[in-house]
Design an enzyme around this catalytic site. Structure first.
Site, PDB file in Angstrom:
ATOM      1  N   GLY A 156      47.084 -15.204 -69.852  1.00  0.00           N
ATOM      2  CA  GLY A 156      48.270 -15.086 -68.849  1.00  0.00           C
ATOM      3  C   GLY A 156      48.199 -15.938 -67.997  1.00  0.00           C
ATOM      4  O   GLY A 156      49.272 -16.323 -67.264  1.00  0.00           O
ATOM      5  N   SER A 186      50.366 -20.016 -74.963  1.00  0.00           N
ATOM      6  CA  SER A 186      49.953 -21.048 -73.993  1.00  0.00           C
ATOM      7  C   SER A 186      49.741 -22.404 -74.244  1.00  0.00           C
ATOM      8  O   SER A 186      49.936 -22.919 -75.286  1.00  0.00           O
ATOM      9  CB  SER A 186      48.748 -20.369 -73.680  1.00  0.00           C
ATOM     10  OG  SER A 186      47.532 -20.774 -74.346  1.00  0.00           O
ATOM     11  N   THR A 207      41.086 -21.417 -75.054  1.00  0.00           N
ATOM     12  CA  THR A 207      39.599 -21.809 -75.207  1.00  0.00           C
ATOM     13  C   THR A 207      39.021 -22.591 -76.316  1.00  0.00           C
ATOM     14  O   THR A 207      38.477 -23.557 -76.325  1.00  0.00           O
ATOM     15  CB  THR A 207      38.674 -20.832 -74.596  1.00  0.00           C
ATOM     16  OG1 THR A 207      38.957 -20.068 -73.527  1.00  0.00           O
ATOM     17  CG2 THR A 207      37.235 -21.047 -74.594  1.00  0.00           C
ATOM     18  N   ASP A 237      52.371  -5.989 -76.467  1.00  0.00           N
ATOM     19  CA  ASP A 237      51.008  -5.791 -76.317  1.00  0.00           C
ATOM     20  C   ASP A 237      50.645  -4.464 -76.163  1.00  0.00           C
ATOM     21  O   ASP A 237      49.957  -4.191 -74.850  1.00  0.00           O
ATOM     22  CB  ASP A 237      50.189  -6.935 -75.597  1.00  0.00           C
ATOM     23  CG  ASP A 237      49.015  -7.227 -75.936  1.00  0.00           C
ATOM     24  OD1 ASP A 237      48.393  -6.435 -76.671  1.00  0.00           O
ATOM     25  OD2 ASP A 237      48.508  -8.166 -75.152  1.00  0.00           O
TER      26      ASP A 237
END
Lengths: 505, 505
Positions: free
Chosen positions: B169, B200, B204, B257
């Site tokens: 987030g 996003s 990662t 979610d």
């Protein structure tokens, strides 16, 4: 991005395309996002599927729905770019968070449902939000109005338009075949749209189809009603309140029927045909949709309130749904029973009394009389119901001189006899339906079940309990096998089940 | 019924077939029902679509998923017969009615999800039931265990296995690139599986992919972790807790979610790799997933409780998520910033302090020290973090001698300068992400945003606020256009919006 079409020759009921994973990343979308597909100045918004391995880079899998709309052929080039989701999705999210819809929001959502703009995931979310979060009466009213406005409607120039509806759940409920002509014979207009079976053994439309064409357009429904006063058509052939069909596609697999949807769905159809007075049949009891009169009364109150808001005069009949209506279940058997009842002017009291009771309610609502039942009985006994029914059958393209004995039943038959002496204590709705369906109903019109003994009737060893009818031997076998294992007619004194189920050696 | 296959060359992610309406009625199924498709002694259960007009009678549309499983070619003959729905559907209905799942029931449902036995409607119903009806901690624990058991797991013969996770987030959160090598350099095992971006600008896994291969199998993850102590792999390339991927396909389009799913999804992945100690990063604040520390604390308590039940030692770090971490957003920019921080041993304090703080928490949990932060800082300042990071990159097939300056950034650049003098009062997460995505991130690795001024920093007219990087000119233009209309860096004294928005003539 320019992509070349691979046509996927199937309709999925909404605009959908399949992209290669790399191309999707390049466009910036993932599964469930929307893209606009443009070709020669026209475009549609489609939901994105990611095709694993089968759509090459530079290609786009185009389902038939999109291909037809944009006239795209194999190898056609289209322009594809990302667009945001319909605002309806955000509105549905709001409801998931417990908020109340506004009138305009419900209109927006229902329009998107009718235009197939929502994916299955999104449509499911709408239905479940209504099921779990619920709606108040304002929302139900607005949804009903939106469902009416997004479909076809009928307006009659003159006459009093009435209708009847059953919430279903009880087998053998062929009352519309008697109510519609009785009501029409009194000069009222009753353009009845009925459904086909989904889980039952025969919907009213399936039953009527044994005698006449039920695939009528809205203009045919209007024309026939103006000509003979009544019609029994399949609602699915019209575009009346089409949102309902889409919503059922989600409700059915989950076996849920959210109350707001049930109310709106019934009343939208009645509103769309311009009905002023509506009688609603609410069967209750063991094996029906609602367990008891108290629950029936609650639903009845909701129908009446929604009717009041829509300027529809609603009365509900809470009826006995704990065993089948009449003695037959299955399209041809039911058509035959209804027609024979009108020919003989006597027969199964559960069918006759219920039909006349509801027809009488309608007469009272329409202000024709203060003793509706008596008026209905008189029309029925005078042969007016039968005469009008024949007119309706003929107007719908059937044989106006048809006799009940002309109706062909399945040739494959099996009689299940009682092994015991006693009184029938139960006729189990779900088993009767299952047997009729295994025998081939509703697809095989001649398939079904005749119930010789109903609750309270006395039976001796060797007397028939039910006769199973089928058109195909293997289907009859399946039905018989189930019926022997799961007796649908319970005689007092029968051992229902044994634990543990062993045999003495 | 015997039908002839028409192959539909697309994978839909579950077993599905399309039937002609008449054939479906003959078989006795409608849309959403199940049929068993049998060929040469093998069979699968598939959900039924009704194809309007395109599948002729006697034909069956077979999607690639079924075709491959049963080795059916075009024109192949299959036997089709009706079967009932998976028992999971009935269980999901139970939850819709507010009931509690048993351990076995959750196991059954998760198995069906993993085996693609549920339709989108049914899967949506499961996720929404969990969202609206909820689960208690027993159910969440059972669901987590079922998710672990239905996927691959890793067992290490020796060593202390730890892990970290962020609930996401907040943009620019490249802390794993620093935490993983720091933790591994202390002798702990940290087989980190990470995600790619969905909404996003860089997950990662996307960021690490700039430097090394992240598509590792479970056995590669194990091998590399045993060799160098740590790994940063893409979880989606493994079969760890695969139910989660299927569930996300429904959550994402609805932007929901459900809490039980969030908890189970995170902890299943940690349980599956055999982690003993897990640090969870919970960013809170304006523009983050959770609005404040109180909400963060609530979620933290739930993670700790679920960990206790699974015999996992969990600590949560509630962190500042109200502006990006560090100064970069986008895969290459973020990889570069993390690597440069390790090379220079100084730089953005939000990135450095947060990384060392979480690494330190892990050291304390594993019992290595009672002053974790100091230990982490020492490893970092001694160059151990950098050295270990290079080893990990090399073990994952990258260049172990890579320098931050080697990392290629997008050549198309645009600097947005401040028109005002003042202090930065806000850096808006959502706008930064949108600009980076419009510029091409995460697909175009070199695309993203460099933030020159963060909250509290002073800026003069003409000084740069952000630089936008892109690989393609047209994407840069889209990003710049959005950024000018929607300033991501707010300087005190700026007029934010004007009503009505007119110009003086």
């Amino acid at each position: 991005m320019k992509l070349t079409a691979t046509i996927l020759p199937i309709k999925v009921g909404r605009y959908s395309v399949a992209l290669n994973k790399e191309d999707a990343a390049e466009i910036g979308v993932v599964e469930g996002d929307r893209v606009r597909i443009a070709r020669r100045g026209r475009s549609v918004s489609a939901s994105v599927q990611i095709a694993t391995g089968l759509i090459a880079r530079g290609k786009i899998g185009v389902y038939q729905d999109v291909a037809e709309e944009l006239e795209i052929g194999e190898g056609g080039e289209v322009e594809v770019y990302p667009v945001s989701r319909p605002v309806s999705v955000e509105l549905i999210r709001k409801k998931l968070e417990g908020k109340k819809f506004t009138r305009d929001e419900l209109r927006e959502i229902i329009e998107d449902i009718v235009e197939n703009n929502l994916t299955e995931v999104e449509l499911t979310a709408f239905v479940l939000a209504n099921y779990l979060v619920g709606m108040d009466f304002d929302e139900i009213e607005w949804m009903t109005r939106a469902m009416i406005d997004t479909g076809e409607t009928i307006e009659f120039d003159k006459g009093i338009v009435v209708d009847k509806h059953s919430i279903g759940g009880v087998p053998g409920n062929k009352v519309s075949l008697i109510i519609v002509p009785t009501v029409a014979s009194a000069g009222l207009l009753i353009p009845k749209t009925a459904s086909r079976a989904i889980t039952s053994a025969s919907g009213t439309a399936d039953t009527m189809e044994v005698l006449a064409n039920v695939n009528l357009s809205v203009s045919e429904i209007k024309e026939i009603t103006e000509e003979v006063g009544g019609v029994i058509a399949w609602g699915g052939a019209t575009n009346i309140a089409p949102a309902d069909d889409r919503i059922i596609r989600v409700e059915y697999p989950l076996s849920i029927d959210p109350r707001p949807q049930l109310l709106a769905s019934v009343m939208a159809k009645k509103g769309a045909i311009g009905a002023r007075h509506v009688a609603i049949d609410i069967p209750v009891g063991n094996g029906a949709k609602l367990p008891n009169v108290a629950e029936g009364r609650k639903l009845a109150g909701e129908f009446v309130e929604l009717g009041r808001r829509l300027n529809l005069n609603v009365s509900c009949a809470i009826t006995n749904g704990s065993q089948p209506i009449g003695r037959t279940v299955g399209p041809a058997l039911e058509a035959r029973e209804a027609l024979k009842l009108m020919e003989d002017r006597q027969g199964s009291s559960s069918l006759l009394e219920k039909s006349l009771g509801i027809a009488g309610m309608i007469f009272e609502m329409a202000g024709l009389t203060s003793s509706g039942y008596e008026m209905a009985k008189e029309l029925f006994m005078n042969g007016k119901s039968l005469e009008k029914f024949r007119q309706i059958v003929e107007a719908q393209g059937g044989d106006g001189n048809v006799k009940s004995d002309d109706i062909r039943l399945g040739e494959e038959r099996y009689v299940i006899e009682s092994k015991f002496e006693g009184a029938v204590v139960d006729v189990i709705n779900s088993r009767i339906v299952k047997i009729a369906r295994l025998a081939g109903a509703p697809k095989d019109k001649g398939a079904g079940v005749y119930i010789h003994k109903k609750r309270g009737e006395v039976v001796k060893p060797g007397e028939p309990l039910i006769t199973i009818y089928a058109e195909k031997g293997w289907k009859l076998n399946n039905a018989v096998e189930f019926a022997v294992e799961n007796p649908p007619v319970i005689v007092s004194g029968m051992i229902l089940e044994r634990y543990p189920s062993f045999k003495y050696v």
